[in-house]
Scaffold this motif. Structure first.
Motif, PDB file in Angstrom:
ATOM      1  N   LEU A   1      76.088 -34.611 -16.489  1.00 56.97           N
ATOM      2  CA  LEU A   1      77.503 -34.241 -16.563  1.00 56.97           C
ATOM      3  C   LEU A   1      78.105 -33.909 -15.196  1.00 56.97           C
TER       4      LEU A   1
ATOM      5  N   TYR B   1      78.704 -37.081 -13.312  1.00 58.61           N
ATOM      6  CA  TYR B   1      79.762 -37.826 -14.004  1.00 58.61           C
ATOM      7  C   TYR B   1      81.135 -37.234 -13.682  1.00 58.61           C
ATOM      8  N   MET B   2      81.235 -35.909 -13.735  1.00 56.35           N
ATOM      9  CA  MET B   2      82.519 -35.262 -13.474  1.00 56.35           C
ATOM     10  C   MET B   2      82.886 -35.318 -11.991  1.00 56.35           C
TER      11      MET B   2
ATOM     12  N   LYS C   1      84.449 -38.686 -11.803  1.00 56.05           N
ATOM     13  CA  LYS C   1      85.695 -38.738 -12.579  1.00 56.05           C
ATOM     14  C   LYS C   1      86.745 -37.793 -12.003  1.00 56.05           C
TER      15      LYS C   1
ATOM     16  N   GLN D   1      82.159 -39.785 -21.934  1.00 54.76           N
ATOM     17  CA  GLN D   1      83.622 -39.714 -21.913  1.00 54.76           C
ATOM     18  C   GLN D   1      84.121 -38.597 -22.821  1.00 54.76           C
TER      19      GLN D   1
ATOM     20  N   ALA E   1      83.614 -35.269 -21.141  1.00 55.46           N
ATOM     21  CA  ALA E   1      84.632 -35.095 -20.103  1.00 55.46           C
ATOM     22  C   ALA E   1      85.990 -34.774 -20.730  1.00 55.46           C
TER      23      ALA E   1
ATOM     24  N   GLU F   1      88.566 -31.572 -20.326  1.00 61.30           N
ATOM     25  CA  GLU F   1      89.921 -31.768 -19.822  1.00 61.30           C
ATOM     26  C   GLU F   1      91.010 -31.520 -20.855  1.00 61.30           C
TER      27      GLU F   1
END
Length: 228
Positions: A34, A37-38, A41, A206, A209, A213
């Motif tokens: 994570l 990934y973040m 992103k 996704q 995430a 968010e």
């Protein structure tokens, strides 16, 4: 102080290792990947991704490790004002029979394991916290689960609100986390995910995430009734 805006929300995340019948736990992959990934992103403004820990799929035997994980976030904030402590614990667990994501509203004070956990414990109708009373005792998250579900569904995810996290290790951890959150002025949420065979890894990343968010950050910062 008034012009600085609200303090950042720090979200700490946990998942689980393998257990009986699930040799590869998707939550271990999600939580382990994570942060990277973040980073790619981009974290939402005002949101900090704190610790990402993978827990042993065990109840009583892993309790010390669980509380060490929970306490670490509080210890980091000891020098801060209590009013600036905006901490959320986000726990991921797998439901191998599920076809959708499930955001869990509550946890029961009951440990009834369908199989031994990874340390060999198999309780039946045992109160998780005896001083809390009977096994029918329920603790609920103070986060707006229904609003989160609607927000994520609008983003195209197959997601529902659940009022039953089972009685296995997921419920066990969630109950302790909700109790800890109440005692320490933080927030806690548990989310069940399907296997990667049902919903692929990229979609689940996704979803994680988007949960940060569109659900946690937006609703916590924009919902005064939460009083974080």
């Amino acid at each position: 102080m008034g012009s600085e805006g609200p303090p950042a929300v720090t979200i700490h995340v946990t998942g689980f290792k393998k257990f009986h019948g699930v040799s590869e736990n998707p939550t271990e992959t999600i939580v382990s990947n994570l942060k990277e990934y973040m980073k790619k992103k981009g974290m939402p403004k005002g949101c900090i991704l704190g610790s990402c820990n993978v827990l042993e799929t065990a109840g009583q035997g892993a309790l010390a490790a669980l509380y060490q994980t929970l306490q670490s976030a509080i210890s980091e904030k000891d020098s801060d004002s209590p009013n600036s402590r905006r901490i959320v614990w986000l726990h991921f667990g797998v439901n191998s029979g599920a076809t959708r994501f499930a955001i869990e509203q509550q946890a029961f004070n009951e440990a009834t394991f369908r199989c031994p956990d990874e340390l060999g414990w198999k309780p039946q109708k045992v109160p998780i916290v005896p001083t809390d009373g009977e096994i029918t005792r329920v603790r609920e998250t103070t986060l707006p689960v229904e609003e989160m579900t609607k927000t994520l569904a609008k983003k195209g995810y197959e997601v529902l609100t659940s009022n039953d996290a089972g009685r296995f290790v997921c419920n066990y951890v969630y109950y302790h986390s909700l109790r800890f959150a109440e005692q320490n002025g933080t927030k806690s949420l548990f989310v069940h995910v399907p296997l990667f065979l049902t919903i692929d890894e990229e979609t689940q990343m996704q979803f994680a995430a988007s949960l940060l968010e569109f659900a946690l950050l937006r609703l916590i910062c924009g919902c005064q009734m939460l009083k974080i």
